[in-house]
Design a protein around this motif. Structure first.
Motif, PDB file in Angstrom:
ATOM      1  N   ARG A  35      15.572  -4.815  -1.787  1.00  0.00           N
ATOM      2  CA  ARG A  35      15.893  -5.068  -3.197  1.00  0.00           C
ATOM      3  C   ARG A  35      15.688  -3.842  -4.082  1.00  0.00           C
ATOM      4  NH1 ARG A  35      11.082  -9.243  -4.958  1.00  0.00           N
ATOM      5  NH2 ARG A  35       9.380  -8.059  -4.063  1.00  0.00           N
ATOM      6  N   SER A  36      14.817  -2.931  -3.628  1.00  0.00           N
ATOM      7  CA  SER A  36      14.561  -1.763  -4.474  1.00  0.00           C
ATOM      8  C   SER A  36      15.463  -0.578  -4.111  1.00  0.00           C
ATOM      9  CB  SER A  36      13.099  -1.352  -4.340  1.00  0.00           C
ATOM     10  OG  SER A  36      12.797  -1.101  -2.989  1.00  0.00           O
ATOM     11  N   TYR A  37      16.441  -0.806  -3.241  1.00  0.00           N
ATOM     12  CA  TYR A  37      17.285   0.300  -2.776  1.00  0.00           C
ATOM     13  C   TYR A  37      18.745  -0.134  -2.763  1.00  0.00           C
ATOM     14  CZ  TYR A  37      19.171   3.845   0.423  1.00  0.00           C
ATOM     15  OH  TYR A  37      19.902   4.837   0.999  1.00  0.00           O
ATOM     16  N   ARG A  50       2.872   7.392  -3.903  1.00  0.00           N
ATOM     17  CA  ARG A  50       4.214   7.964  -4.101  1.00  0.00           C
ATOM     18  C   ARG A  50       4.436   8.331  -5.568  1.00  0.00           C
ATOM     19  NH1 ARG A  50       6.865   7.028   0.637  1.00  0.00           N
ATOM     20  NH2 ARG A  50       5.994   5.261   1.735  1.00  0.00           N
ATOM     21  N   LYS A  55       1.354  -1.539  10.146  1.00  0.00           N
ATOM     22  CA  LYS A  55       0.012  -1.995  10.516  1.00  0.00           C
ATOM     23  C   LYS A  55       0.023  -3.334  11.243  1.00  0.00           C
ATOM     24  CE  LYS A  55      -3.470  -0.826   7.808  1.00  0.00           C
ATOM     25  NZ  LYS A  55      -4.288  -0.768   6.579  1.00  0.00           N
ATOM     26  N   ARG A  74       4.936  12.438   3.097  1.00  0.00           N
ATOM     27  CA  ARG A  74       5.523  11.733   1.944  1.00  0.00           C
ATOM     28  C   ARG A  74       6.484  12.611   1.142  1.00  0.00           C
ATOM     29  NH1 ARG A  74       1.045   9.824  -0.440  1.00  0.00           N
ATOM     30  NH2 ARG A  74       1.043   8.135   1.049  1.00  0.00           N
ATOM     31  N   PRO A  75       6.085  13.842   0.786  1.00  0.00           N
ATOM     32  CA  PRO A  75       7.019  14.641  -0.031  1.00  0.00           C
ATOM     33  C   PRO A  75       8.197  15.232   0.742  1.00  0.00           C
ATOM     34  CG  PRO A  75       4.765  15.524  -0.083  1.00  0.00           C
ATOM     35  CD  PRO A  75       4.816  14.528   1.004  1.00  0.00           C
ATOM     36  N   PHE A  81       0.840  -1.199   0.000  1.00  0.00           N
ATOM     37  CA  PHE A  81       0.000   0.000   0.000  1.00  0.00           C
ATOM     38  C   PHE A  81       0.876   1.251   0.000  1.00  0.00           C
ATOM     39  CE2 PHE A  81       0.424   1.393   4.395  1.00  0.00           C
ATOM     40  CZ  PHE A  81       0.742   0.229   5.078  1.00  0.00           C
ATOM     41  N   ILE A 100      18.110   3.265   5.585  1.00  0.00           N
ATOM     42  CA  ILE A 100      17.773   4.184   4.492  1.00  0.00           C
ATOM     43  C   ILE A 100      18.206   5.613   4.843  1.00  0.00           C
ATOM     44  CG2 ILE A 100      15.847   5.247   3.239  1.00  0.00           C
ATOM     45  CD1 ILE A 100      14.412   2.482   3.555  1.00  0.00           C
ATOM     46  N   LYS A 126      12.647  11.006   2.904  1.00  0.00           N
ATOM     47  CA  LYS A 126      13.254  10.122   1.908  1.00  0.00           C
ATOM     48  C   LYS A 126      12.354   8.896   1.727  1.00  0.00           C
ATOM     49  CE  LYS A 126      17.580   7.658   0.979  1.00  0.00           C
ATOM     50  NZ  LYS A 126      18.933   7.385   1.467  1.00  0.00           N
ATOM     51  N   HIS A 127      11.784   8.451   2.835  1.00  0.00           N
ATOM     52  CA  HIS A 127      10.835   7.348   2.786  1.00  0.00           C
ATOM     53  C   HIS A 127      10.018   7.387   4.066  1.00  0.00           C
ATOM     54  CE1 HIS A 127       9.270   3.759   1.014  1.00  0.00           C
ATOM     55  NE2 HIS A 127       9.556   2.993   2.042  1.00  0.00           N
ATOM     56  N   ASN A 128       8.818   6.814   4.037  1.00  0.00           N
ATOM     57  CA  ASN A 128       8.081   6.704   5.289  1.00  0.00           C
ATOM     58  C   ASN A 128       7.261   5.429   5.325  1.00  0.00           C
ATOM     59  OD1 ASN A 128       5.805   7.292   3.762  1.00  0.00           O
ATOM     60  ND2 ASN A 128       5.603   9.377   4.508  1.00  0.00           N
ATOM     61  N   TYR A 129       6.864   5.061   6.545  1.00  0.00           N
ATOM     62  CA  TYR A 129       6.150   3.807   6.742  1.00  0.00           C
ATOM     63  C   TYR A 129       4.972   4.006   7.684  1.00  0.00           C
ATOM     64  CZ  TYR A 129      10.656   1.533   5.500  1.00  0.00           C
ATOM     65  OH  TYR A 129      11.812   1.120   4.905  1.00  0.00           O
ATOM     66  N   LEU A 130       3.902   3.268   7.415  1.00  0.00           N
ATOM     67  CA  LEU A 130       2.848   3.075   8.412  1.00  0.00           C
ATOM     68  C   LEU A 130       2.903   1.591   8.758  1.00  0.00           C
ATOM     69  CD1 LEU A 130       0.208   3.677   9.959  1.00  0.00           C
ATOM     70  CD2 LEU A 130      -1.024   3.374   7.816  1.00  0.00           C
ATOM     71  N   LEU A 164      11.951   4.446  -2.919  1.00  0.00           N
ATOM     72  CA  LEU A 164      11.978   3.122  -2.332  1.00  0.00           C
ATOM     73  C   LEU A 164      10.705   2.437  -2.816  1.00  0.00           C
ATOM     74  CD1 LEU A 164      14.022   2.185  -0.013  1.00  0.00           C
ATOM     75  CD2 LEU A 164      14.052   4.618  -0.480  1.00  0.00           C
ATOM     76  N   ASP A 165      10.655   1.144  -2.824  1.00  0.00           N
ATOM     77  CA  ASP A 165       9.491   0.371  -3.287  1.00  0.00           C
ATOM     78  C   ASP A 165       9.404   0.286  -4.804  1.00  0.00           C
ATOM     79  OD1 ASP A 165       8.772  -0.035  -0.692  1.00  0.00           O
ATOM     80  OD2 ASP A 165       7.139   1.415  -0.674  1.00  0.00           O
ATOM     81  N   ILE A 166      10.260   1.032  -5.516  1.00  0.00           N
ATOM     82  CA  ILE A 166      10.248   0.901  -6.971  1.00  0.00           C
ATOM     83  C   ILE A 166      11.462   0.103  -7.391  1.00  0.00           C
ATOM     84  CG2 ILE A 166      10.506   2.171  -9.140  1.00  0.00           C
ATOM     85  CD1 ILE A 166       8.423   3.980  -8.235  1.00  0.00           C
ATOM     86  N   ILE A 167      11.215  -0.969  -8.127  1.00  0.00           N
ATOM     87  CA  ILE A 167      12.307  -1.880  -8.447  1.00  0.00           C
ATOM     88  C   ILE A 167      12.940  -1.532  -9.783  1.00  0.00           C
ATOM     89  CG2 ILE A 167      12.892  -4.328  -8.808  1.00  0.00           C
ATOM     90  CD1 ILE A 167      10.408  -4.851  -6.893  1.00  0.00           C
TER      91      ILE A 167
END
Lengths: 159, 575
Positions: free
Chosen positions: B179-181, A18, B131, B121-122, A13, B146, B125-129, A68-71
Motif C-alpha cells: 500500500r505504501s508503494y 529510515r 525475523k 539502508r542508504p 521496526f 520492488i 532501494k529497500h531492505n528487510y530483516l 517504502l513503509d511510508i504511506i
C-alpha cells in the motif's frame, strides 16, 4: 523556515531509522519528533518539526514519500492546523512561594501534578509559544528539570 | 504445504524465474546452500562477494531482468556493500540475500555478525530483516517486485539462520501489493500537452536522455520523437546504446568528457527535454551557468529526481516509454534546419579525435574493438580513463550493450559485471575495457570465469597509472604525481624519476602470467600494428582472454570540462 511534517508510516521496526537517516544525511537537526499509533493500529503517525532551507526540505519530503513503509507525508506549512506539545516542568519551590506558583499555573491552565518539600511538577499542554511563555514565568523560581513529548499536529476541518 | 525457510527461498526464486545466483556460502547460509545443492538454479561461486554483487548487476543491466546474489553474515554482507551502492546509484534491479546470525543472537556481537540492514539502508532501494519464517515468502516476493518496478534498484533481504531452518505453510502467493508503494507509470495528460507545446514552439531543442530510457525500454520511442521533429539527442554514460551511432541527430555523450558539440548544444538550447536522466553534476558542469536560455521538460519516473539540481518548467512523472508514446502524438514535424546546421559547424570545428600517429594509443585500441565487433558486442567498462575512452570511441549499436558504473564510479566493476553479462548472453561477445588499476580490484574473478567457462575478453589499457587521477594531477596540480604510478617502488628512493618507461619490465603484476596462472589466455600487445590481429585472435579463442595493451602512459582524455567549470568552458587539449 520551520516545518511541521506529519508522516503516516507502517507500524514496523526500522521505519524510524529510515526517516532519521534522510534528515541526518543532509545535516538537519530534528527539533522535535513524536510517534504514536493512529486510529488504525498498524499505521503510526510521526510528527517531525524541523528547520531548514525550503527547497531542500521539499526534496526531503519527496524522498520521504519515496521510502517504502511510508504511506503519506503532509507538510502543514500552508494549511490550517493545530499543534500541541505537552511539557512536564519541575520547579524549585518552598512554602513561601508555592501559592504564587499555583496562580501562575492556573493562568496558563496548567496543572500541578506533584508536590514535594522543595519542588513541584507542573504539567502544561499547548503550542510552542504557550509553553515558552510559561517557562519564562517559571525561570526565576529555578527550573530543575523539563521534558516534552514533542509536537503533534492535526489539520482543521473534515479532511 | 509446509516448507522450511530455505525451501521457501528456493520456491520463491523459481516463481520469480531466477535461473542464476552469484555468491559465496558461509556458516549461517548452510540451510539455504543445502537446498541450492539439488535445486535447478545455476549457482556461480565467486571469489569475492563484491564480484557476486557486480555479476548480478551485469546480468541485470544486460537483460533487464533482476540479478540475484547471496552472501553470508558479517564480512560477506559488508563485502556486498560496494556492489549494492553501484546498483543503487544507477537504478539497477538486484535482489541480494544475506545470511544473519540466529534471531536470539542478533545484537550480541555474535561471530560474523553485522547490522546488515543498518549498513545497507542508504545503498538499497529497500531492505528487510526477516525475523519470522511466516514473513519470508511475502518478503521475497515483495523484494523482486520492488527491485524491478518504478525506478528500479537493489533490495536486500537479511535471513537469520534459524528462520531458514524454521518451517511454515508455503502459500504460493500469486501477486504482491504494497500500500505504501505505488509507482506512477502514466504521465499526466495535461503535462504531456504542455510539453508538446514547448517542443512545438522551440527552435533549438535538445533531447538529453539517460539510463531511464534503457530501464524503460524506450529507445525506439526516443528515436521516433527525435526523427519526427529533428531534435538532436545527447546521451549520458548510462544511456549509451539507446540512440544509434552515425545518425546525424546523435550528438553522443555530453558532460565532463562529452563531445564539444553536445555540450555547446546543451548550453545554447532553448529547450532541453530530459528523459530518464537526472542532471548529474558530471553532465551539467557548473549549475549556475548551465543552459541559461533553456526551458526544461523533465520526464522521469522518480519525482525526487525532478527539480533536484535544476529547476524544471514542465515535469512529467511516469514511465518514459508510456509518456513518449503519448508525447509523439502531439509533437509536430519540424526540420530545425538552422539549429542542426549550427551544431554541425560546432562538430566540424572540434570533432572527437586523438593523435593518430604510430604510437599505441588507447583510443586506437577502443576504435579497433568498435570496428571489429561492428559495435554489436557488449562492452563493459571499469572506471576512469578506460571508461571515458570506451564511451567516446566504442560506437555501441544497441541498448543494454554498454555497461558502466556511472553514478558511483566503481573501479573493479567491469570484469565481474562482464561475467554476469556473458552468463546472461552466452552467444554475444562480451568485452571488459579496463585500466591496469581497476582490473586489479577484482582480478580474483578470473578463477570464476575460467572454471565456469565464461568466455569474456578483458582488454587492459595499461598505462602504468591510475590514469584519470594522474591526468587531473597533470592539469590542475602542476604535474605532481602523487600516488598514481602503479609501476613505482616507493621505497626505492627514485620516486620522482621521470623515466617511467624504462621500468616497464618490472611492472607488477605480469598480466600475461596472471592470466596463465588462472588458466586463462594472456596476450600482450606493445605495437600499434599488432592491435587488430591480436584482437581478432582473442575473439576467436574459446576461453577467457586477458589482453594487455601497453599504451602511451600519459595520454589524456579530451574534451574535458574541468570540475566546477561551465559546460562550454571545454578544453580540447592541454593548455
Amino acid at each position: 523556515m520551520r516545518h511541521t511534517i506529519s508522516v503516516l508510516v507502517e507500524n514496523k521496526f526500522g521505519v524510524l531509522a529510515r526517516i532519521a537517516t534522510l534528515f541526518a544525511a543532509r545535516g538537519f537537526n530534528i527539533d522535535s519528533l513524536a510517534v504514536g499509533e493512529t486510529e488504525t493500529p498498524d499505521i503510526s503517525r510521526m510528527t517531525i518539526v524541523v528547520r531548514g532551507d525550503d527547497r531542500i526540505l521539499e526534496q526531503v519530503e519527496k524522498q520521504l514519500n519515496k521510502l517504502l513503509d511510508i504511506i503519506k507525508v503532509i507538510d502543514f506549512k500552508e494549511t490550517r492546523h493545530l499543534e500541541r506539545d505537552l511539557a512536564l516542568i519541575k520547579v524549585k519551590s518552598a512554602k513561601n512561594n508555592r501559592s504564587e506558583l499555583i496562580q501562575i499555573a492556573d493562568i496558563f491552565r496548567a496543572k500541578i501534578i506533584d508536590v514535594s518539600a522543595d519542588s513541584v511538577i507542573i504539567e502544561i499542554t499547548g503550542n510552542e509559544e504557550k509553553i515558552q511563555a510559561l517557562m519564562n514565568m517559571l525561570r526565576p523560581f529555578g527550573i530543575k528539570e523539563m521534558c516534552r513529548t514533542g509536537i503533534i499536529a492535526m489539520g482543521r476541518g473534515v479532511k | 504445504m509446509i516448507k522450511s525457510g530455505a525451501e521457501i527461498f528456493i520456491e520463491c526464486l523459481l516463481m520469480e524465474k531466477v535461473d542464476t545466483i552469484f555468491g559465496i556460502p558461509g556458516g549461517v547460509l548452510l540451510p539455504i546452500f543445502d537446498k541450492i545443492y539439488d535445486s535447478p538454479l545455476r549457482f556461480i561461486l565467486t571469489r569475492h562477494e563484491q564480484g557476486a554483487a557486480h555479476m548480478a548487476d551485469g546480468y541485470a543491466r544486460s537483460t533487464g531482468k533482476v540479478g540475484v546474489c547471496i552472501a553470508t553474515s558479517g564480512p560477506g554482507a559488508t563485502n556486498l556493500v560496494t556492489g549494492l551502492a553501484t546498483a543503487h546509484m544507477d537504478s539497477i534491479p538486484v535482489v541480494a540475500f544475506t545470511g544473519q546470525v540466529a534471531t536470539n543472537l542478533i545484537g550480541n556481537d555474535a561471530f560474523q555478525e553485522a547490522d546488515t540492514t543498518g549498513i545497507t539502508r542508504p545503498v538499497t532501494k529497500h531492505n528487510y530483516l526477516v525475523k519470522d519464517v511466516r514473513e519470508l515468502e511475502q518478503t521475497i516476493r515483495e523484494a523482486f517486485y520492488i527491485a524491478a518496478t518504478g525506478r528500479p534498484g537493489p533490495v536486500l533481504i537479511d535471513i537469520p539462520v534459524d528462520v531458514a531452518r524454521a518451517k511454515c505453510e508455503f502459500k504460493k502467493l500469486d501477486k504482491v501489493e504494497i500500500r505504501s508503494y505505488k509507482p506512477t507509470y502514466n504521465g499526466h495528460p495535461g503535462q504531456i500537452k504542455k510539453a508538446a507545446q514547448l517542443i512545438n514552439e522551440s527552435n533549438q531543442p535538445v533531447l538529453y536522455i539517460g539510463g531511464g530510457v534503457i530501464a524503460s525500454d524506450a529507445s525506439k520511442e526516443v528515436i521516433e520523437l527525435s526523427e519526427k521533429a529533428n531534435i538532436p539527442v545527447t546521451t549520458t554514460l548510462l544511456a549509451m546504446g539507446a540512440y544509434p551511432p552515425g545518425s546525424k541527430l546523435n550528438l553522443e555523450m555530453l558532460g565532463m568528457h562529452g563531445t564539444y558539440h553536445a555540450n555547446k548544444a546543451m548550453q545554447n538550447a532553448d529547450l532541453i527535454v530530459a528523459v530518464g536522466s537526472r542532471f548529474d553534476d558530471r553532465c551539467t558542469g557548473r549549475l549556475d551557468a548551465f543552459a541559461k536560455k533553456a526551458k526544461i521538460i523533465h520526464i522521469d519516473i522518480d519525482p525526487t529526481s525532478i527539480s533536484k539540481n535544476v529547476v524544471v518548467n514542465v515535469p512529467v512523472v511516469g514511465d518514459a516509454k508510456n509518456i513518449l508514446k503519448e508525447l509523439i502524438k502531439h509533437v509536430k514535424e519540424n526540420t530545425h534546419k538552422d539549429w542542426l546546421k549550427t551544431i554541425e559547424e560546432w562538430k566540424k570545428s572540434k570533432p572527437l579525435t586523438y593523435k593518430n600517429d604510430d604510437k599505441l594509443r588507447p583510443q586506437y585500441v577502443v576504435e579497433a574493438i568498435s570496428e571489429l565487433t561492428k559495435g554489436e558486442a557488449i562492452v563493459v567498462t571499469e572506471v576512469g580513463q578506460n571508461q571515458m575512452w570506451a564511451a567516446q570511441f566504442y560506437k555501441v549499436k544497441n541498448p543494454r550493450h554498454f555497461l558502466s558504473s556511472g553514478g558511483l564510479g566503481t573501479m573493479g566493476y567491469g570484469f565481474p559485471a562482464a561475467i554476469g553479462a556473458k552468463i546472461a548472453n552466452p552467444d554475444k561477445t562480451v568485452i571488459d575495457i579496463a585500466g591496469d588499476g581497476s582490473i586489479q580490484m577484482n582480478i580474483q574473478e578470473l578463477a570464476t570465469a575460467v572454471l565456469n567457462k565464461i568466455n569474456v575478453k578483458i582488454v587492459i589499457l595499461n598505462n602504468y597509472y591510475l590514469g584519470m587521477v594522474r591526468q587531473w594531477q597533470e592539469m590542475f596540480y602542476g604535474k605532481r604525481y602523487s600516488a598514481v604510478c602503479l609501476n613505482e617502488n616507493a621505497s626505492s628512493g627514485d620516486k620522482h624519476s621521470k623515466s617511467k618507461q624504462k621500468k616497464c619490465m618490472d611492472y607488477v603484476p605480469d598480466f600475461v602470467k596472471v592470466a596463465e596462472a588462472y588458466g586463462a589466455v594472456g596476450i600482450r600487445v606493445t605495437n600499434k600494428k599488432d592491435v587488430k590481429t591480436s584482437l581478432k585472435k582473442a575473439f576467436e579463442i574459446d576461453k577467457p582472454v586477458v589482453m594487455e595493451f601497453v599504451v602511451e602512459p600519459e595520454e589524456n582524455v579530451f574534451p574535458m570540462v574541468p570540475a566546477g567549470a561551465a559546460l562550454d568552458e571545454i578544453l580540447t587539449h592541454l593548455a
